[in-house]
Design a protein around this motif. Structure first.
Motif, PDB file in Angstrom:
ATOM      1  N   HIS A 229       0.848  -1.198   0.000  1.00  0.00           N
ATOM      2  CA  HIS A 229       0.000   0.000   0.000  1.00  0.00           C
ATOM      3  C   HIS A 229       0.879   1.241   0.000  1.00  0.00           C
ATOM      4  O   HIS A 229       1.957   1.248   0.584  1.00  0.00           O
ATOM      5  CB  HIS A 229      -0.903   0.043   1.241  1.00  0.00           C
ATOM      6  CG  HIS A 229      -1.766  -1.162   1.421  1.00  0.00           C
ATOM      7  ND1 HIS A 229      -2.878  -1.425   0.639  1.00  0.00           N
ATOM      8  CD2 HIS A 229      -1.673  -2.198   2.297  1.00  0.00           C
ATOM      9  CE1 HIS A 229      -3.427  -2.562   1.032  1.00  0.00           C
ATOM     10  NE2 HIS A 229      -2.711  -3.046   2.031  1.00  0.00           N
ATOM     11  N   VAL A 230       0.377   2.301  -0.652  1.00  0.00           N
ATOM     12  CA  VAL A 230       1.011   3.616  -0.583  1.00  0.00           C
ATOM     13  C   VAL A 230       0.006   4.576   0.045  1.00  0.00           C
ATOM     14  O   VAL A 230      -1.116   4.713  -0.446  1.00  0.00           O
ATOM     15  CB  VAL A 230       1.432   4.133  -1.976  1.00  0.00           C
ATOM     16  CG1 VAL A 230       2.042   5.534  -1.861  1.00  0.00           C
ATOM     17  CG2 VAL A 230       2.417   3.175  -2.625  1.00  0.00           C
ATOM     18  N   TYR A 231       0.398   5.212   1.144  1.00  0.00           N
ATOM     19  CA  TYR A 231      -0.492   6.135   1.856  1.00  0.00           C
ATOM     20  C   TYR A 231       0.095   7.542   1.797  1.00  0.00           C
ATOM     21  O   TYR A 231       1.233   7.767   2.212  1.00  0.00           O
ATOM     22  CB  TYR A 231      -0.644   5.729   3.326  1.00  0.00           C
ATOM     23  CG  TYR A 231      -1.295   4.386   3.560  1.00  0.00           C
ATOM     24  CD1 TYR A 231      -2.179   3.830   2.634  1.00  0.00           C
ATOM     25  CD2 TYR A 231      -1.033   3.674   4.727  1.00  0.00           C
ATOM     26  CE1 TYR A 231      -2.784   2.611   2.860  1.00  0.00           C
ATOM     27  CE2 TYR A 231      -1.632   2.449   4.977  1.00  0.00           C
ATOM     28  CZ  TYR A 231      -2.504   1.908   4.036  1.00  0.00           C
ATOM     29  OH  TYR A 231      -3.095   0.691   4.260  1.00  0.00           O
ATOM     30  N   LYS A 232      -0.699   8.461   1.297  1.00  0.00           N
ATOM     31  CA  LYS A 232      -0.276   9.866   1.266  1.00  0.00           C
ATOM     32  C   LYS A 232      -0.766  10.569   2.533  1.00  0.00           C
ATOM     33  O   LYS A 232      -1.946  10.508   2.873  1.00  0.00           O
ATOM     34  CB  LYS A 232      -0.841  10.568   0.024  1.00  0.00           C
ATOM     35  CG  LYS A 232      -0.500  12.061  -0.040  1.00  0.00           C
ATOM     36  CD  LYS A 232      -1.084  12.709  -1.290  1.00  0.00           C
ATOM     37  CE  LYS A 232      -0.859  14.209  -1.290  1.00  0.00           C
ATOM     38  NZ  LYS A 232      -1.415  14.875  -2.491  1.00  0.00           N
ATOM     39  N   VAL A 233       0.157  11.230   3.214  1.00  0.00           N
ATOM     40  CA  VAL A 233      -0.171  11.995   4.420  1.00  0.00           C
ATOM     41  C   VAL A 233       0.366  13.411   4.225  1.00  0.00           C
ATOM     42  O   VAL A 233       1.502  13.594   3.764  1.00  0.00           O
ATOM     43  CB  VAL A 233       0.464  11.356   5.676  1.00  0.00           C
ATOM     44  CG1 VAL A 233       0.220  12.220   6.903  1.00  0.00           C
ATOM     45  CG2 VAL A 233      -0.074   9.949   5.892  1.00  0.00           C
TER      46      VAL A 233
END
Length: 223
Positions: A14-18
């Motif tokens: 998964h890639v999570y943008k914060v």
């Protein structure tokens, strides 16, 4: 170079943008540098425009790539908002515990964030520079109360002393993982059961899955 190629070969689940938001000079870039590279610079310059760093970590045996975006807090750079917030699953709303004005502006930043970002965004309120306790202008209880009212996570951090920095980011990323995993589980269950969820008695707010006009609730509490 071996580390670089190793990262390319690593399977990312998964890639999570914060996104990091808040007034200028509250320590957003220092928090990012501490989390991503375990670095701190006393002569850090103001961020111009937008920068981002990535860090790969493991949550529940899954490989997560965190993509942390940092923007200048100055007014003249706020034209980047819609592109900056697009696709973000989490946000760190940062103020400086020694600067009353930076806390007073939190409500406005939160309004902007909620106006541009996904309604199920995981948000953490961060009181940075906890190492400067003798200069404190915002009592912890005031920030904690605000966070509870707005359904935000809350933590005080020190990028200088590395206090709670990793914990804060991991809390947000773990919550994103929990929410997106439930979303995936609900979707799979609905397919298997012809539209009926197998999670009896469990109500989950899922982006884009609520009935029109349905109530939406954040499942976040201050910690």
């Amino acid at each position: 170079m071996s580390n670089l190629y190793g990262e390319f070969n690593q399977k990312i689940d998964h890639v999570y943008k914060v996104v990091l938001i808040g007034d200028s000079a509250v320590g957003k870039s220092q928090l990012l540098a501490r989390f991503a590279r375990n670095e701190f610079s006393l002569d850090s310059k103001a961020t111009i425009g937008v920068e981002f760093q990535t860090k790969t970590l493991t949550i529940d045996h899954k490989t997560i790539k965190a993509q942390i975006w940092d923007t200048a807090g100055q007014e003249r750079y706020r034209a980047v908002t819609s592109a900056y917030y697009r696709g973000a699953l989490g946000a760190m709303l940062v103020y400086d515990i020694t600067k009353r004005q930076s806390f007073d502006h939190v409500a406005r930043w939160l309004e902007e964030l909620r106006g541009h970002a996904d309604k199920n965004l995981i948000i953490m309120l961060i009181g940075n520079k906890s190492d400067l306790g003798t200069l404190r202008a915002i009592p912890t209880e005031d920030a904690k109360e605000f966070a509870q009212q707005e359904n935000l996570f809350f933590m005080e951090t020190s990028a200088l002393e590395a206090t709670n920095v990793e914990t804060a980011f991991l809390t947000v990323l773990s919550e994103i993982y929990r929410i997106t995993s439930k979303k995936s589980l609900v979707a799979n269950n609905e397919q298997e059961s012809g539209g009926g969820s197998l999670l009896k008695g469990t109500e989950i707010a899922v982006p884009g899955q609520e009935p029109a006009g349905g109530s939406k609730s954040m499942c976040c509490m201050s910690s």
